[in-house]
Design a protein around this motif. Structure first.
Motif, PDB file in Angstrom:
ATOM      1  N   ALA A  67       1.173  -1.010   0.706  1.00  0.00           N
ATOM      2  CA  ALA A  67      -0.113   0.068   0.108  1.00  0.00           C
ATOM      3  C   ALA A  67       1.208   1.404  -0.192  1.00  0.00           C
ATOM      4  N   LEU A  68       1.769   1.305   1.006  1.00  0.00           N
ATOM      5  CA  LEU A  68       2.760   2.244   0.987  1.00  0.00           C
ATOM      6  C   LEU A  68       3.185   2.724  -0.353  1.00  0.00           C
ATOM      7  N   LEU A  69       3.834   1.536  -1.232  1.00  0.00           N
ATOM      8  CA  LEU A  69       4.540   1.480  -2.477  1.00  0.00           C
ATOM      9  C   LEU A  69       3.853   1.964  -3.126  1.00  0.00           C
ATOM     10  N   SER A  70       2.963   1.638  -3.432  1.00  0.00           N
ATOM     11  CA  SER A  70       1.629   2.448  -4.781  1.00  0.00           C
ATOM     12  C   SER A  70       1.814   3.719  -4.255  1.00  0.00           C
ATOM     13  N   VAL A  71       1.240   4.059  -3.189  1.00  0.00           N
ATOM     14  CA  VAL A  71       0.622   5.602  -2.678  1.00  0.00           C
ATOM     15  C   VAL A  71       2.564   6.314  -3.369  1.00  0.00           C
ATOM     16  N   TRP A  72       3.615   6.088  -3.132  1.00  0.00           N
ATOM     17  CA  TRP A  72       4.322   6.745  -3.140  1.00  0.00           C
ATOM     18  C   TRP A  72       5.073   6.204  -4.934  1.00  0.00           C
ATOM     19  N   VAL A  73       4.978   5.350  -5.931  1.00  0.00           N
ATOM     20  CA  VAL A  73       5.287   5.442  -6.716  1.00  0.00           C
ATOM     21  C   VAL A  73       4.011   5.477  -7.785  1.00  0.00           C
ATOM     22  N   LEU A  74       2.868   5.270  -7.540  1.00  0.00           N
ATOM     23  CA  LEU A  74       1.496   5.480  -8.862  1.00  0.00           C
ATOM     24  C   LEU A  74       1.073   7.282  -8.237  1.00  0.00           C
ATOM     25  N   PRO A  75       0.377   7.668  -9.742  1.00  0.00           N
ATOM     26  CA  PRO A  75      -0.106   8.945  -9.342  1.00  0.00           C
ATOM     27  C   PRO A  75      -1.538   8.580  -7.948  1.00  0.00           C
ATOM     28  N   LYS A  76      -1.796  10.187  -7.608  1.00  0.00           N
ATOM     29  CA  LYS A  76      -2.706  10.205  -6.990  1.00  0.00           C
ATOM     30  C   LYS A  76      -3.950   9.521  -7.001  1.00  0.00           C
ATOM     31  N   HIS A  77      -4.565   9.728  -8.543  1.00  0.00           N
ATOM     32  CA  HIS A  77      -6.009   9.468  -8.613  1.00  0.00           C
ATOM     33  C   HIS A  77      -6.026   8.561  -9.021  1.00  0.00           C
ATOM     34  N   VAL A  78      -4.421   7.466  -9.743  1.00  0.00           N
ATOM     35  CA  VAL A  78      -4.631   6.714  -9.673  1.00  0.00           C
ATOM     36  C   VAL A  78      -5.246   5.591  -8.901  1.00  0.00           C
ATOM     37  N   TRP A  79      -3.982   5.891  -7.141  1.00  0.00           N
ATOM     38  CA  TRP A  79      -4.370   4.633  -6.073  1.00  0.00           C
ATOM     39  C   TRP A  79      -4.907   4.399  -5.093  1.00  0.00           C
ATOM     40  N   LYS A  80      -5.958   5.937  -5.508  1.00  0.00           N
ATOM     41  CA  LYS A  80      -7.068   6.274  -4.846  1.00  0.00           C
ATOM     42  C   LYS A  80      -7.890   5.123  -4.970  1.00  0.00           C
ATOM     43  N   ASP A  81      -7.824   5.318  -6.370  1.00  0.00           N
ATOM     44  CA  ASP A  81      -9.102   4.350  -7.168  1.00  0.00           C
ATOM     45  C   ASP A  81      -8.774   2.539  -7.155  1.00  0.00           C
ATOM     46  N   GLN A  82      -7.634   2.597  -7.019  1.00  0.00           N
ATOM     47  CA  GLN A  82      -6.993   1.083  -7.073  1.00  0.00           C
ATOM     48  C   GLN A  82      -7.091   0.427  -5.632  1.00  0.00           C
ATOM     49  N   LEU A  83      -6.402   1.361  -4.952  1.00  0.00           N
ATOM     50  CA  LEU A  83      -6.667   0.589  -3.735  1.00  0.00           C
ATOM     51  C   LEU A  83      -7.857   0.680  -2.178  1.00  0.00           C
ATOM     52  N   GLY A  84      -8.378   1.272  -3.475  1.00  0.00           N
ATOM     53  CA  GLY A  84      -9.969   1.311  -2.875  1.00  0.00           C
ATOM     54  C   GLY A  84     -10.745  -0.225  -3.219  1.00  0.00           C
ATOM     55  N   ARG A  85     -10.837  -0.878  -4.783  1.00  0.00           N
ATOM     56  CA  ARG A  85     -11.553  -1.676  -5.304  1.00  0.00           C
ATOM     57  C   ARG A  85     -10.425  -3.160  -4.261  1.00  0.00           C
ATOM     58  N   VAL A  86      -9.071  -2.515  -4.519  1.00  0.00           N
ATOM     59  CA  VAL A  86      -8.526  -4.290  -3.929  1.00  0.00           C
ATOM     60  C   VAL A  86      -8.621  -4.057  -2.147  1.00  0.00           C
ATOM     61  N   ALA A  87      -9.083  -2.980  -1.623  1.00  0.00           N
ATOM     62  CA  ALA A  87      -8.825  -3.343  -0.372  1.00  0.00           C
ATOM     63  C   ALA A  87     -10.365  -3.529   0.433  1.00  0.00           C
ATOM     64  N   LEU A  88     -11.455  -3.239  -0.652  1.00  0.00           N
ATOM     65  CA  LEU A  88     -12.654  -3.547  -0.774  1.00  0.00           C
ATOM     66  C   LEU A  88     -12.536  -5.038  -1.155  1.00  0.00           C
ATOM     67  N   LEU A  89     -12.094  -5.293  -2.066  1.00  0.00           N
ATOM     68  CA  LEU A  89     -12.304  -7.105  -2.199  1.00  0.00           C
ATOM     69  C   LEU A  89     -11.759  -7.996  -1.123  1.00  0.00           C
ATOM     70  N   SER A  90     -10.602  -7.472  -0.636  1.00  0.00           N
ATOM     71  CA  SER A  90      -9.820  -8.030   0.727  1.00  0.00           C
ATOM     72  C   SER A  90     -10.265  -8.107   1.950  1.00  0.00           C
ATOM     73  N   GLY A  91     -11.349  -7.710   2.032  1.00  0.00           N
ATOM     74  CA  GLY A  91     -12.098  -7.268   3.440  1.00  0.00           C
ATOM     75  C   GLY A  91     -13.709  -8.193   2.738  1.00  0.00           C
ATOM     76  N   PHE A  92     -13.849  -8.130   2.245  1.00  0.00           N
ATOM     77  CA  PHE A  92     -15.267  -8.972   1.696  1.00  0.00           C
ATOM     78  C   PHE A  92     -14.483 -10.103   1.621  1.00  0.00           C
ATOM     79  N   ILE A  93     -13.384 -11.144   1.242  1.00  0.00           N
ATOM     80  CA  ILE A  93     -13.160 -11.848   1.566  1.00  0.00           C
ATOM     81  C   ILE A  93     -12.687 -12.076   2.443  1.00  0.00           C
TER      82      ILE A  93
END
Length: 394
Positions: free
Chosen positions: A151-177
């Protein structure tokens, strides 16, 4: 004389018998006091046996009666939800689809250029393999540590509008699992009773309770229970899902398709001597990575085309709304197949005849091992050592 069966709609609030009828075959029902008009419309079909209805006095009267009946039935046809109203209307759904497809998913982002862009793609593939193996073979602390690291690597590497969208969806899927497996792995208590007699019958002392307060059951939620086994299974599956999706997204975002194909070619070239079609696999991978952008573009453009037409969803019935969405999906597949046909024609026009081994694949990239690659490999070795040492420590 045979009896006739009539089906008549009866309004639950305004039920007035027709004035022209001498004898009525249905009874008005009084509406409930305090009921809202918009929420209490019910269609009651009253089946009555009576004598045949008399013939219409004139053709104009029959036409008026048919028109009034059609108008009454039209009121009961369900209408689509308004786009600007509460809830998820059709236009809101299409806007969400177009917004989600606008974010680059599994696509190369060249700017801003970071440390991860300069790492050799072969080192990235080794990291991908390690991030798939480590969550399944390490303890729970290492699993959650890998999730935080990605998560920290994604925040550092990716642009803000990209990592906010991707991390939100992946975190939602992982939390559901995590929730589903946590309560489902060992959640329901066993209905089978043990056949072993209790210690008092056998004449042996009871097993003393743990002095440290150990408990197998962590939490109870009604008939379900969250146990230590469920925690282990849920943490492993959720961490593995997060690591797979987010590490693959980081690799594809910071690496061009040609670089990935070149790195995979470097690893798979020894398999060519045992009959594995390595050129076909590499060419298929290269075309697939190129084709991902076209799929997202078609999904977004088709959704924007429907939104730009400013359809009045209030005037559409439910079937008409469903028909629009079916046409939307059909248009997406039609455009995708058209693009695939154009790509195949372009390859045939350039001399491709179906055998990749007879053609040279130009990756347009040169791999070089530098300081960033050595530092990445040292970090990977340190991470694997920490994972093995933590298992021995705990």
């Amino acid at each position: 004389m045979a009896a006739a069966v009539h089906l008549r709609p009866v309004h639950s609030l305004t039920l007035r018998p027709p004035a022209a009828k001498a004898a009525r075959s249905w009874l008005p029902l009084a509406g409930k006091p305090g009921a809202r008009r918009s929420c209490s419309r019910l269609a009651l079909l009253v089946c009555s046996a009576s004598s045949p209805a008399p013939a219409a006095p004139s053709s104009s009267g029959g036409a008026n009666a048919g028109a009034s009946a059609a108008a009454k039935w039209a009121e009961w046809i369900p209408r689509a939800a308004a786009a600007g109203g509460a809830g998820a209307g059709p236009e809101k759904v299409l806007r969400l689809i177009s917004g989600a497809a606008a974010t680059p998913v599994c696509q190369f982002v060249d700017k801003p250029r970071t440390f991860l862009h300069s790492v050799d793609p072969r080192v990235k593939l080794v990291w991908l393999l390690a991030l798939v193996v480590l969550p399944a073979r390490s303890n729970i602390y290492m699993r959650f540590g890998l999730v935080v690291f990605l998560a920290l690597l994604s925040v550092w590497v990716l642009p803000k509008h990209v990592w906010k969208d991707q991390l939100g969806r992946v975190a939602l899927l992982s939390g559901f699992i995590f929730i589903m497996l946590g309560f489902g792995a060992d959640g329901a208590p066993s209905l089978v009773q043990t056949r072993t007699p209790p210690p008092s019958v056998l004449g042996i002392p009871n097993i003393p309770c743990s002095a440290s307060g150990y408990s197998y059951t962590i939490m109870k939620l009604g008939p379900l229970q969250f146990t230590r086994k469920g925690l282990s299974v849920a943490s492993t599956s959720a961490s593995l899902s997060f690591a797979i999706f987010q590490s693959a997204s980081l690799c594809l975002t910071t690496t061009t398709p040609e670089q990935l194909a070149s790195a995979l070619w470097w690893f798979m070239i020894p398999l060519k001597h045992i009959g594995i079609p390595v050129p076909e696999i590499i060419l298929t991978l290269l075309l697939s990575l190129r084709f991902i952008n076209l799929v997202f573009d078609e999904v977004r453009n088709s959704a924007l085309a429907i939104v730009a037409r400013r359809i009045n969803w209030k005037k559409l019935t439910a079937m008409e709304t469903i028909d629009i969405f079916f046409n939307y999906i059909r248009r997406i597949f039609k455009n995708i197949f058209d693009h695939a046909e154009q790509i195949s024609k372009a390859m045939v026009a350039r001399g491709f005849r179906g055998d990749p081994s007879n053609h040279k694949i130009y990756f347009l990239t040169e791999s070089s091992f530098g300081f960033a690659d050595a530092f990445s490999l040292l970090c990977l070795i340190a991470l694997m050592g920490l994972a093995s040492y933590s298992d021995q420590l705990l």
